[in-house]
Design a protein around this motif. Structure first.
Motif, PDB file in Angstrom:
ATOM      1  N   SER A 139     -38.147 137.081  94.814  1.00  0.00           N
ATOM      2  CA  SER A 139     -38.736 138.205  94.076  1.00  0.00           C
ATOM      3  C   SER A 139     -40.170 138.465  94.535  1.00  0.00           C
ATOM      4  CB  SER A 139     -38.675 137.962  92.565  1.00  0.00           C
ATOM      5  OG  SER A 139     -39.481 136.859  92.219  1.00  0.00           O
ATOM      6  N   GLN A 150     -31.898 143.574  97.585  1.00  0.00           N
ATOM      7  CA  GLN A 150     -33.153 143.829  98.282  1.00  0.00           C
ATOM      8  C   GLN A 150     -32.918 144.575  99.595  1.00  0.00           C
ATOM      9  OE1 GLN A 150     -34.844 139.867  98.509  1.00  0.00           O
ATOM     10  NE2 GLN A 150     -35.942 140.138  96.584  1.00  0.00           N
ATOM     11  N   LEU A 152     -28.963 138.944  95.080  1.00  0.00           N
ATOM     12  CA  LEU A 152     -30.356 139.391  95.091  1.00  0.00           C
ATOM     13  C   LEU A 152     -30.770 139.820  96.496  1.00  0.00           C
ATOM     14  CD1 LEU A 152     -33.041 139.927  93.731  1.00  0.00           C
ATOM     15  CD2 LEU A 152     -33.617 137.499  94.043  1.00  0.00           C
TER      16      LEU A 152
END
Length: 195
Positions: free
Chosen positions: A128, A181, A177
């Protein structure tokens, strides 16, 4: 099917080994050491319960992790665990002590499931902050391997099977994730170049 699971458990590390060979990656010896020790305890605990599923699904992963640690040490990376890594090592040691004093290997596996969850949270947090810093192919292969292991050993129950489920969910969440992205990066409008 077992042979495919074993093969994929090794093959998922190939992109990382290529990156190491090219000098594009420098492994965190302390981080790899923590999770290698957790996996080692988990495999032995599972074997003591008469289950070979974790050894089949993760045995070559452990050998790959040891190889990565060795490469890191040869390149001068120190084994200096930070606070989080020290906490992880304490959990691993505690799992061994619980197993030793209670005689219940499943307790060691459950505690190392928590270690795996913590490792997943650390990777998700890193991603993140620093998107596109993990290899999509590594996590895709890891997801396929762990998913096949969960499917193949579905008849098992107890701590060993819960560990396999945890590894699958860990790989899947990280891969999703990374995929999200990648989609965001590709859909992001490019700045117009003015002359």
């Amino acid at each position: 099917m077992k042979e495919l699971i074993v093969f994929l458990s090794f093959f998922q590390y190939v992109p990382y080994f290529i990156s190491l060979y090219r000098g594009l990656s420098l492994p965190s010896v302390s981080g790899w050491f923590c999770f290698a020790m957790s996996l080692l305890v988990t495999m032995f605990a599972s074997l003591s319960l008469g289950s070979y599923s974790i050894l089949i699904a993760c045995g070559l992963s452990f050998l790959c992790q040891v190889s990565i640690i060795a490469v890191g040490l040869m390149r001068g990376v120190a084994l200096k665990p930070d606070r989080i890594e020290q906490s992880i090592l304490c959990f691993v040691c505690l799992s061994v002590l619980l197993w030793f004093f209670t005689g219940q290997a499943s307790l060691a596996i459950y505690l190392n499931i928590l270690v795996d969850v913590l490792g997943t949270v650390m990777i998700l947090k890193k991603l993140s902050r620093l998107p596109a810093t993990e290899s999509p192919s590594t996590w895709l292969i890891g997801t396929l391997c762990s998913g096949l292991a969960v499917w193949y050993f579905y008849a098992e129950s107890g701590a060993s099977y819960y560990y396999l489920i945890t590894v699958f969910l860990s790989n899947l969440s990280i891969f999703l994730l990374i995929l999200l992205q990648e989609i965001r990066i590709r859909m992001k409008p490019r700045d117009k170049v003015t002359n």
